[in-house]
Design a protein around this motif. Structure first.
Motif, PDB file in Angstrom:
ATOM      1  N   THR A   1       6.253  -0.724   7.700  1.00 37.14           N
ATOM      2  CA  THR A   1       5.983   0.576   7.087  1.00 37.14           C
ATOM      3  C   THR A   1       7.286   1.347   6.900  1.00 37.14           C
ATOM      4  O   THR A   1       8.246   1.167   7.636  1.00 37.14           O
ATOM      5  N   MET A   2       7.280   2.191   5.894  1.00 36.46           N
ATOM      6  CA  MET A   2       8.312   3.211   5.699  1.00 36.46           C
ATOM      7  C   MET A   2       7.566   4.519   5.583  1.00 36.46           C
ATOM      8  O   MET A   2       6.622   4.624   4.798  1.00 36.46           O
ATOM      9  N   THR A   3       7.967   5.507   6.353  1.00 43.22           N
ATOM     10  CA  THR A   3       7.304   6.799   6.327  1.00 43.22           C
ATOM     11  C   THR A   3       8.318   7.885   6.010  1.00 43.22           C
ATOM     12  O   THR A   3       9.331   8.006   6.693  1.00 43.22           O
TER      13      THR A   3
ATOM     14  N   ILE B   1      12.903  10.098   7.558  1.00 46.54           N
ATOM     15  CA  ILE B   1      12.568   8.795   6.989  1.00 46.54           C
ATOM     16  C   ILE B   1      12.622   7.789   8.135  1.00 46.54           C
ATOM     17  O   ILE B   1      13.638   7.669   8.815  1.00 46.54           O
ATOM     18  N   SER B   2      11.505   7.083   8.359  1.00 52.48           N
ATOM     19  CA  SER B   2      11.475   6.110   9.450  1.00 52.48           C
ATOM     20  C   SER B   2      10.870   4.796   8.974  1.00 52.48           C
ATOM     21  O   SER B   2      10.106   4.761   8.012  1.00 52.48           O
ATOM     22  N   TYR B   3      11.244   3.727   9.664  1.00 53.46           N
ATOM     23  CA  TYR B   3      10.789   2.374   9.340  1.00 53.46           C
ATOM     24  C   TYR B   3      10.240   1.723  10.600  1.00 53.46           C
ATOM     25  O   TYR B   3      10.701   2.020  11.696  1.00 53.46           O
ATOM     26  N   SER B   4       9.302   0.793  10.435  1.00 57.26           N
ATOM     27  CA  SER B   4       8.864  -0.008  11.575  1.00 57.26           C
ATOM     28  C   SER B   4       9.100  -1.480  11.251  1.00 57.26           C
ATOM     29  O   SER B   4       8.834  -1.927  10.136  1.00 57.26           O
TER      30      SER B   4
ATOM     31  N   ILE C   1       4.767  10.549   2.597  1.00 57.23           N
ATOM     32  CA  ILE C   1       4.449   9.320   1.873  1.00 57.23           C
ATOM     33  C   ILE C   1       4.645   8.173   2.847  1.00 57.23           C
ATOM     34  O   ILE C   1       5.687   8.071   3.503  1.00 57.23           O
ATOM     35  N   THR C   2       3.628   7.316   2.954  1.00 59.08           N
ATOM     36  CA  THR C   2       3.721   6.129   3.805  1.00 59.08           C
ATOM     37  C   THR C   2       3.559   4.907   2.928  1.00 59.08           C
ATOM     38  O   THR C   2       2.610   4.814   2.141  1.00 59.08           O
ATOM     39  N   ILE C   3       4.497   3.980   3.063  1.00 62.90           N
ATOM     40  CA  ILE C   3       4.478   2.742   2.293  1.00 62.90           C
ATOM     41  C   ILE C   3       4.284   1.590   3.269  1.00 62.90           C
ATOM     42  O   ILE C   3       5.077   1.431   4.200  1.00 62.90           O
ATOM     43  N   THR C   4       3.224   0.824   3.104  1.00 60.41           N
ATOM     44  CA  THR C   4       3.000  -0.355   3.944  1.00 60.41           C
ATOM     45  C   THR C   4       3.431  -1.588   3.168  1.00 60.41           C
ATOM     46  O   THR C   4       3.370  -1.618   1.933  1.00 60.41           O
TER      47      THR C   4
ATOM     48  N   GLY D   1       0.827  -1.194   0.000  1.00 66.74           N
ATOM     49  CA  GLY D   1       0.000   0.000   0.000  1.00 66.74           C
ATOM     50  C   GLY D   1       0.858   1.240   0.000  1.00 66.74           C
ATOM     51  O   GLY D   1       1.974   1.239   0.509  1.00 66.74           O
ATOM     52  N   LEU D   2       0.331   2.309  -0.595  1.00 68.49           N
ATOM     53  CA  LEU D   2       1.055   3.567  -0.714  1.00 68.49           C
ATOM     54  C   LEU D   2       0.083   4.701  -0.443  1.00 68.49           C
ATOM     55  O   LEU D   2      -0.993   4.757  -1.045  1.00 68.49           O
ATOM     56  N   SER D   3       0.459   5.583   0.472  1.00 68.51           N
ATOM     57  CA  SER D   3      -0.389   6.717   0.811  1.00 68.51           C
ATOM     58  C   SER D   3       0.423   7.996   0.669  1.00 68.51           C
ATOM     59  O   SER D   3       1.522   8.098   1.223  1.00 68.51           O
ATOM     60  N   ILE D   4      -0.109   8.968  -0.081  1.00 70.56           N
ATOM     61  CA  ILE D   4       0.566  10.238  -0.287  1.00 70.56           C
ATOM     62  C   ILE D   4      -0.256  11.323   0.372  1.00 70.56           C
ATOM     63  O   ILE D   4      -1.443  11.483   0.085  1.00 70.56           O
TER      64      ILE D   4
END
Length: 135
Positions: A68-70, A124-127, A45-48, A13-16
């Motif tokens: 996630t990457m944000t 830039i952060s990751y979980s 931008i959040t990438i799940t 998933g990608l959210s802008i």
């Protein structure tokens, strides 16, 4: 300044948020040449289901996965392709052909892969990240 070849960025998933613009640009590469890319500018931008493969077509590659990457604050993402792959393995590509990341994840309904030339952001952060070398 960016390197080649582009990384393969896969996502579930990608959210802008706060889209500022989409434009065609030319970016400098580490070897002194330049390449065309699509620049996406946004507030966030959040990438799940994040999966990134960095390497050449042959030999080992570094695979990074994360829940996630944000990217946030003055985000610029540069891509040279977009490939959508359905569960039956059929792919449709816009731009340069980009193979799916080497993360072993099989598409269920649709998998989107971006040829990631590079990205910049204030943060830039990751979980829940994992990195490994694959062959």
């Amino acid at each position: 300044m960016f390197t080649q070849p582009p990384a393969q960025l896969g996502s579930e998933g990608l959210s802008i948020g706060g889209l500022k613009g989409i434009s065609l640009v030319t970016v400098p590469l580490a070897d002194g040449t330049r390449t065309h890319a699509l620049k996406i500018s946004a507030d966030s931008i959040t990438i799940t289901g994040f999966a990134l493969t960095v390497g050449h077509a042959e030999g080992p590659a570094l695979v990074t996965t994360a829940d996630t990457m944000t990217l946030s604050g003055d985000v610029s993402v540069y891509v040279n392709s977009l490939t959508a792959t359905g569960a039956d393995g059929t792919s449709y590509t816009l731009g340069a052909e980009t193979p799916p990341p080497r993360d072993g994840i099989t598409p269920t309904l649709l998998r989107v892969t971006l040829g990631l030339v590079g990205a910049t952001a204030d943060s830039i952060s990751y979980s829940n990240t994992d990195q490994r070398l694959t062959s």
